[in-house]
Enzyme design. Structure first.
Site, PDB file in Angstrom:
ATOM      1  N   GLU A   1       0.814  -1.220   0.000  1.00 42.26           N
ATOM      2  CA  GLU A   1       0.000   0.000   0.000  1.00 42.26           C
ATOM      3  C   GLU A   1       0.849   1.272   0.000  1.00 42.26           C
ATOM      4  O   GLU A   1       0.781   2.084   0.945  1.00 42.26           O
ATOM      5  CB  GLU A   1      -0.966  -0.008   1.177  1.00 42.26           C
ATOM      6  CG  GLU A   1      -1.964  -1.151   1.110  1.00 42.26           C
ATOM      7  CD  GLU A   1      -3.065  -1.048   2.162  1.00 42.26           C
ATOM      8  OE1 GLU A   1      -3.003  -0.141   3.020  1.00 42.26           O
ATOM      9  OE2 GLU A   1      -3.984  -1.875   2.118  1.00 42.26           O
TER      10      GLU A   1
ATOM     11  N   GLU B   1      -4.975  -8.641   0.811  1.00 39.63           N
ATOM     12  CA  GLU B   1      -5.667  -8.280   2.053  1.00 39.63           C
ATOM     13  C   GLU B   1      -7.142  -8.105   1.760  1.00 39.63           C
ATOM     14  O   GLU B   1      -7.518  -7.457   0.777  1.00 39.63           O
ATOM     15  CB  GLU B   1      -5.151  -6.953   2.652  1.00 39.63           C
ATOM     16  CG  GLU B   1      -3.801  -7.000   3.296  1.00 39.63           C
ATOM     17  CD  GLU B   1      -3.434  -5.665   3.947  1.00 39.63           C
ATOM     18  OE1 GLU B   1      -4.362  -4.907   4.326  1.00 39.63           O
ATOM     19  OE2 GLU B   1      -2.237  -5.382   4.073  1.00 39.63           O
TER      20      GLU B   1
END
Length: 480
Positions: A175, A381
């Site tokens: 991320e 995720e």
């Protein structure tokens, strides 16, 4: 040939036999042992110890003590039928100043973890960077400085030399949008800076660092190793069909998604991103050859998804809603999008306040696959926080979490059926843990952790997920 042609699915919603069923964690969120065996502070150590930055002053000093309890945690993974585990390496545990030789005790921890996983038949999936920059590198300027990208490549080489004989799956960054724009733009994440120019510089140097790290990994690892990056791609939807709202969605897509996908997969930044942010920066920090370096070939693209992003344009003179969708800071994490408002759709929400909408995951997977059909995908995720209640016998019955995961696995299965090459799913998270600025107030874990005793207890959703993982079939959740 499509994935559905090569890996047939049945009407019983079976997944491919080689599908990865995993769970994910991050070093600072679970390891603890913050000052042991040579580890020095990362930006998250500094940030969490700064008054007012993290809920009730919580820190990751102990976290859930995975550093000392990893064997117990691997045993739990095995009992849950997982065949893969995604974890991150703490940069400051391996290379405390971000420069120079490695600390062997730090590497030994990860060697032992990987050996334990392999002995249990669980494939390790290693992430090099999950937001925990060594503090000394931040003191030297952090990700807004080009030198940090160069240091990251050196660190990648160190870890590859130590673990390349054991680990097949490697991810460079987790991320980077959060690292750049929550860390340097809105300031709700470490290092807590609020400078839009610095956030765009950080984004570029994260792109560059990713490419340099891929080069370093390719030179150090056996040829069969699989390299990826993990992006929290935003499924951006306009609030209405108006031209203004559609343009707001385009701008958020540019600075949320294509700022990474462009350099990493196409070797260039999107022209509309450059135009949108021209009032913020002239992008002179991008040097010749940088985007080509960022665009190193990958074997997989990893995607993190939790909730869709709903936006509209704020008419001139109108009051803008306070919700930015990412921490409600006084400073925007979206450079060049000052007149874009963020909205949360009605309906069911998680304990984070995030709307539950699995259809957006399907849309995201099909959109990315259509743009890059040659690139396999993995869900690195996906999960949800809920207000777990401990029963009199110590058990946790969490049907909401099971329902959330079930709906999103249905979306993955639908994408597979439509020819999208999805190779695996990693539940966030294996354990309740330190949830960044929320401290220990939000629980995402399939396994409950008592933060006083550190006792681990699989929740009912974990037992349901274990049935799915062992069988490869999407059973309806029954809470246990």
């Amino acid at each position: 040939m499509t994935a559905s042609e090569t890996r047939p699915l049945t009407a019983t919603r079976s997944f491919p036999s080689d599908f990865l069923w995993g769970a994910a964690t991050a070093a600072y969120q679970i390891e603890g042992a913050a000052a042991e065996d040579g580890r020095t502070p990362s930006i998250w150590d500094t940030f969490s110890h700064t008054p007012g930055k993290v809920f009730e002053g919580h820190t990751g000093d102990v976290a859930v003590d995975h550093y000392h309890r990893f064997r117990e945690d691997v045993r739990i993974m095995s009992e849950l039928g997982l065949n893969a585990y995604r974890f991150s390496v703490s940069w400051s545990r391996v290379q405390p100043t971000g420069r120079g030789p490695a600390v062997q005790k730090g590497l030994d921890f990860y060697r032992s973890l990987v050996d334990e996983l392999l002995a249990a038949g669980i494939e390790p999936a290693l992430t090099l960077y999950h937001w925990d920059l060594p503090q000394e590198l931040e003191d030297a300027g952090g990700w807004p400085e080009r030198s940090t990208a160069e240091r990251f490549a050196e660190y990648a080489g160190i870890v590859a030399d130590a673990l390349g004989d054991r680990v097949t799956r490697w991810t460079t960054l987790n991320e980077p949008w959060c690292s750049a724009f929550l860390g340097y733009g809105s300031g709700v994440h470490a290092p807590g800076r609020t400078d839009p120019v610095a956030s765009l510089r950080a984004a570029h140097h994260l792109n560059l660092g990713h490419g340099l790290a891929v080069r370093a990994l390719r030179s150090a690892l056996p040829a069969d190793r699989q390299l990826s990056v993990s992006l929290n791609l935003h499924e951006v939807r306009p609030l209405t069909g108006s031209a203004e709202d559609r343009d707001a969605a385009r701008r958020i897509d540019a600075v949320g998604n294509r700022i990474w996908l462009g350099p990493m997969l196409e070797g260039a930044y999107p022209e509309d991103l450059i135009r949108d942010t021209a009032r913020v920066t002239d992008w002179s920090f991008v040097k010749d050859g940088d985007t080509a370096t960022a665009g190193q070939p990958l074997d997989l693209l990893a995607i993190n998804y939790y909730t869709p992003t709903l936006v509209s344009r704020v008419p001139e003179g109108a009051e803008k809603p306070q919700d930015d969708g990412h921490g409600n800071s006084d400073h925007s994490p979206w450079p060049g999008a000052d007149d874009v408002a963020f909205h949360r759709a009605p309906g069911e929400r998680t304990a984070m306040g995030w709307p539950v909408d699995a259809s957006a995951l399907y849309d995201l997977l099909t959109r990315v696959s259509a743009a890059h059909p040659e690139l396999p995908l993995v869900i690195s995720e996906n999960g949800a926080a809920y207000e777990d209640v401990v029963g009199p016998d110590g058990s946790v019955h969490d049907p909401e979490r099971a329902a959330y995961v079930h709906a999103h696995l249905e979306a993955v299965h639908r994408a597979l059926s439509d020819g999208v090459d999805v190779r695996g799913y990693f539940l966030w998270s294996l354990l309740d843990n330190f949830e960044w600025a929320y401290g220990y107030a939000k629980r995402f874990g399939a396994v409950r952790v008592d933060y006083d005793t550190l006792e681990r207890t699989p929740k009912s959703s974990a037992r349901w997920y274990a049935r799915v993982a062992r069988s490869g079939e999407l059973h309806a959740p029954d809470g246990g």
